[in-house]
Design an enzyme around this catalytic site. Structure first.
Site, PDB file in Angstrom:
ATOM      1  N   CYS A 260      -4.204  -4.151   9.445  1.00 43.00           N
ATOM      2  CA  CYS A 260      -4.564  -3.319   7.951  1.00 43.00           C
ATOM      3  C   CYS A 260      -6.084  -4.650   7.980  1.00 43.00           C
ATOM      4  CB  CYS A 260      -4.306  -2.763   6.921  1.00 43.00           C
ATOM      5  SG  CYS A 260      -3.927  -1.272   7.378  1.00 43.00           S
TER       6      CYS A 260
ATOM      7  N   SER B 141      -6.874  -8.703  -3.392  1.00 43.55           N
ATOM      8  CA  SER B 141      -7.316  -7.563  -2.335  1.00 43.55           C
ATOM      9  C   SER B 141      -6.210  -6.894  -1.697  1.00 43.55           C
ATOM     10  CB  SER B 141      -7.595  -9.111  -0.656  1.00 43.55           C
ATOM     11  OG  SER B 141      -6.405  -9.527  -0.833  1.00 43.55           O
ATOM     12  N   ASN B 142      -5.141  -7.485  -2.675  1.00 44.52           N
ATOM     13  CA  ASN B 142      -4.099  -6.422  -2.907  1.00 44.52           C
ATOM     14  C   ASN B 142      -4.902  -4.920  -3.757  1.00 44.52           C
ATOM     15  OD1 ASN B 142      -1.593  -8.196  -2.735  1.00 44.52           O
ATOM     16  ND2 ASN B 142      -2.368  -8.243  -0.878  1.00 44.52           N
TER      17      ASN B 142
ATOM     18  N   GLY C 162       1.302  -1.381   0.611  1.00 42.37           N
ATOM     19  CA  GLY C 162       0.086   0.006  -0.099  1.00 42.37           C
ATOM     20  C   GLY C 162       1.154   1.323   0.168  1.00 42.37           C
TER      21      GLY C 162
ATOM     22  N   ASP D 247       4.028  -3.970   6.840  1.00 46.73           N
ATOM     23  CA  ASP D 247       2.573  -4.327   7.482  1.00 46.73           C
ATOM     24  C   ASP D 247       3.033  -4.696   8.949  1.00 46.73           C
ATOM     25  OD1 ASP D 247       3.145  -6.190   7.234  1.00 46.73           O
ATOM     26  OD2 ASP D 247       1.523  -6.953   6.186  1.00 46.73           O
TER      27      ASP D 247
ATOM     28  N   CYS E 120     -13.995 -17.154  12.962  1.00 49.58           N
ATOM     29  CA  CYS E 120     -14.024 -15.752  12.569  1.00 49.58           C
ATOM     30  C   CYS E 120     -14.120 -15.779  11.120  1.00 49.58           C
ATOM     31  CB  CYS E 120     -12.953 -15.282  13.728  1.00 49.58           C
ATOM     32  SG  CYS E 120     -11.558 -15.702  13.769  1.00 49.58           S
TER      33      CYS E 120
ATOM     34  N   ASP F 186      10.505  -7.398  -1.005  1.00 48.57           N
ATOM     35  CA  ASP F 186       9.497  -8.079  -0.892  1.00 48.57           C
ATOM     36  C   ASP F 186       9.944  -9.013  -0.915  1.00 48.57           C
ATOM     37  OD1 ASP F 186       6.669  -8.221  -1.007  1.00 48.57           O
ATOM     38  OD2 ASP F 186       6.340  -6.216  -0.696  1.00 48.57           O
TER      39      ASP F 186
ATOM     40  N   GLN G  65      -6.571  -3.610  -4.293  1.00 52.01           N
ATOM     41  CA  GLN G  65      -7.559  -1.654  -3.981  1.00 52.01           C
ATOM     42  C   GLN G  65      -7.137  -0.771  -3.940  1.00 52.01           C
ATOM     43  OE1 GLN G  65      -7.262  -2.120  -0.762  1.00 52.01           O
ATOM     44  NE2 GLN G  65      -9.458  -1.092   0.335  1.00 52.01           N
ATOM     45  N   ARG G  66      -5.703  -0.589  -3.545  1.00 51.08           N
ATOM     46  CA  ARG G  66      -5.257   0.168  -2.710  1.00 51.08           C
ATOM     47  C   ARG G  66      -3.254   0.100  -3.629  1.00 51.08           C
ATOM     48  NH1 ARG G  66      -5.893  -3.717  -0.458  1.00 51.08           N
ATOM     49  NH2 ARG G  66      -4.111  -4.790   1.424  1.00 51.08           N
TER      50      ARG G  66
ATOM     51  N   LYS H 181       5.706  -9.786  -6.465  1.00 52.43           N
ATOM     52  CA  LYS H 181       5.080  -8.188  -5.965  1.00 52.43           C
ATOM     53  C   LYS H 181       6.323  -7.629  -6.525  1.00 52.43           C
ATOM     54  CE  LYS H 181       1.691  -7.357  -2.808  1.00 52.43           C
ATOM     55  NZ  LYS H 181       1.730  -7.044  -0.915  1.00 52.43           N
TER      56      LYS H 181
END
Lengths: 386, 91
Positions: A190, A71-72, A43, A132, A344, A64, A74-75, A88
């Site tokens: 996050c 799901s990555n 992000g 993160d 969960c 990295d 989006q940002r 990445k």
């Protein structure tokens, strides 16, 4: 260092920099000679890498080891839909090369550790921290302090971001701001708490701006200031950030003598992509066994301890929603004699819920290993993953 | 009454309020008033010994109370208190 010069193509490319007195030919050559390490290409790392590549930072290192996931996207704007499943670091390099073929990109396809951090960071002038998790944050900080390299810091959560500069000569470090990490579980990540996709864009671009200012030696950097950004209320604030008075003004941080075991320091078990799942125990159940239990018509309560907005994304049939935070107040809805199965998203929060219930005298409490994501993988793929 | 700015990670304990008014002559008093209004906040701000946790910083206006008089730092009516916990997100 060899005399650097700009080619005709570079002069044209950087012309909007070259005509500003704050940059000019001298500044652009400084940018070209600079070596900047970006820890993380997610992000924060995405916008930082895009703009630093475009600005003409001569050498950009990328750390990295992750792979692009849907799901990555989006940002993490350096990666595209076609890159899902790719490393990445490869995807980021390709985008940066397309933006600017005149720079060198050095790929470090590793997780930064206490063993390799000093060796990697030593080759660079400045580090931008876009990680993160707390263990890596303290590791990057300590390594930068030991090596005397400025650490351009950014951090994000939901709608809120922080930015500053640590470990610049004579300035405060991350440990001056936060001497110790929070105990695990108290500050959500996050992945657990969510993040507005645009937020890392703002904070990452602030980091890129500060990197460029440090290299140019122009303007007033964030050293000694903690910038807070609240996207929801669109407010920027800044707080004074002081060097710990116990640290000598001209020397190193007194708390850092060498790199340590940061997972231990932060109280979190070492995370590994190939980590073995926990062994089966009477307190845990696999999703396939849960399915069998439901199909057999066993008598038990299935409690989903996620948040209501997660419940709306998808659920296991027959489950009752009691978010973890509400559980202590809603114990009366459960019978301590019943068998209670809790789940969960991934199994972390439900493990806490199971501990809480057992401490309250519930005798037969079972935690679903891997949560609803495992359910989607192994039982019902129509339940969306998020 | 001083204004206390609640950071995002702690808003779940204040009924999603981002600002809470709290009375008190000192920072410690105002935080006590805050945790009386919202008892769930207490364990997030204080450790078992009742000391402010080391990953939660408290500022009066833009100054860290560790460099003022800590929790005895006096409060004026126009002051605002910021609670700034560490966050680590980046991906």
């Amino acid at each position: 260092m060899a005399e650097a010069a700009l080619s005709k193509e570079e002069i044209l490319r950087y012309s909007r920099h070259l005509i500003m007195p704050e940059v000019g030919m001298e500044g652009q050559l400084k940018l070209k000679q600079a070596k900047v390490l970006l820890v993380g290409t997610g992000g924060l790392g995405s916008p930082t890498a895009l703009y630093l590549a475009a600005a003409g930072i001569g050498t950009i290192g990328l750390v990295d080891f992750d792979v692009v996931d849907y799901s990555n996207l989006q940002r993490q704007v350096i990666h595209g839909t076609k890159d899902v499943g790719r490393k990445k670091i490869e995807s980021a390099e390709e985008t940066m090369r397309d933006i600017n073929p005149h720079i060198s990109i050095v790929k470090h396809e590793v997780a930064l550790t206490s063993e390799n951090a000093l060796g990697i960071i030593a080759d660079y002038d400045i580090v931008a921290d876009g990680t993160d998790n707390f263990p890596t944050r303290y590791l990057v900080n300590d390594a930068c302090v030991l090596l005397g390299k400025p650490n351009v810091y950014g951090s994000i959560f939901r709608f809120e971001g922080q930015a500053s500069i640590f470990a610049a000569p004579g300035g405060p470090c991350y440990r001056c701001l936060y001497p110790e990490p929070p105990p695990p579980g108290l500050v959500p990540s996050c992945a657990e708490g969510g993040v507005l996709g645009i937020l890392p864009g703002v904070i990452g671009v602030i980091q890129a701006t500060e990197v460029v200012k440090i290299i140019l030696g122009k303007g007033e950097t964030l050293q000694g200031r903690l910038m807070l950004y609240d996207a929801l209320n669109m407010k920027f604030r800044e707080l004074k950030l002081r060097r710990d008075p116990d640290c000598p003004a001209d020397g190193k941080c007194t708390k850092i003598h060498g790199l340590i075991d940061y997972h231990q320091f932060c109280g979190v078990p070492q995370q590994s992509a190939e980590a073995e799942p926990p062994p089966p125990s009477p307190g845990n159940i696999e999703v396939t066994d849960l399915k069998a239990k439901i199909d057999r018509g066993d008598n038990f309560r299935l409690i989903d301890v996620r948040e209501v907005h997660e419940f709306q994304i998808g659920r296991i049939p027959g489950s009752t929603l009691i978010p973890l935070g509400e559980l202590p107040k809603r114990l009366s809805e459960l019978n301590p004699e019943d068998e209670i199965v809790v789940h969960c998203k991934m199994g972390g929060r439900s493990a806490k819920a199971a501990d809480l219930l057992r401490a309250q005298g519930f005798k037969r409490v079972i935690n679903v290993t891997g949560g609803i994501l495992a359910w989607s993988d192994k039982v019902d793929p129509s339940v969306p993953k998020y | 009454m001083a204004k206390i700015l609640i950071p995002t990670p702690l808003r779940q304990y204040t009924g999603n309020q981002d600002t809470v008014e709290a009375g008190g002559a000192t920072v410690g008093d105002a935080l006590k008033s805050l945790t009386t209004q919202f008892p769930d906040l207490r364990k997030n701000l204080y450790n078992d010994e009742g000391k402010l946790r080391s990953f939660v910083n408290v500022y009066v206006n833009d100054e860290d109370i560790r460099y003022l008089s800590k929790e005895a730092t006096p409060l004026g009516a126009a002051d605002s208190i910021s609670i700034v916990p560490s966050i680590a997100g980046g991906r």
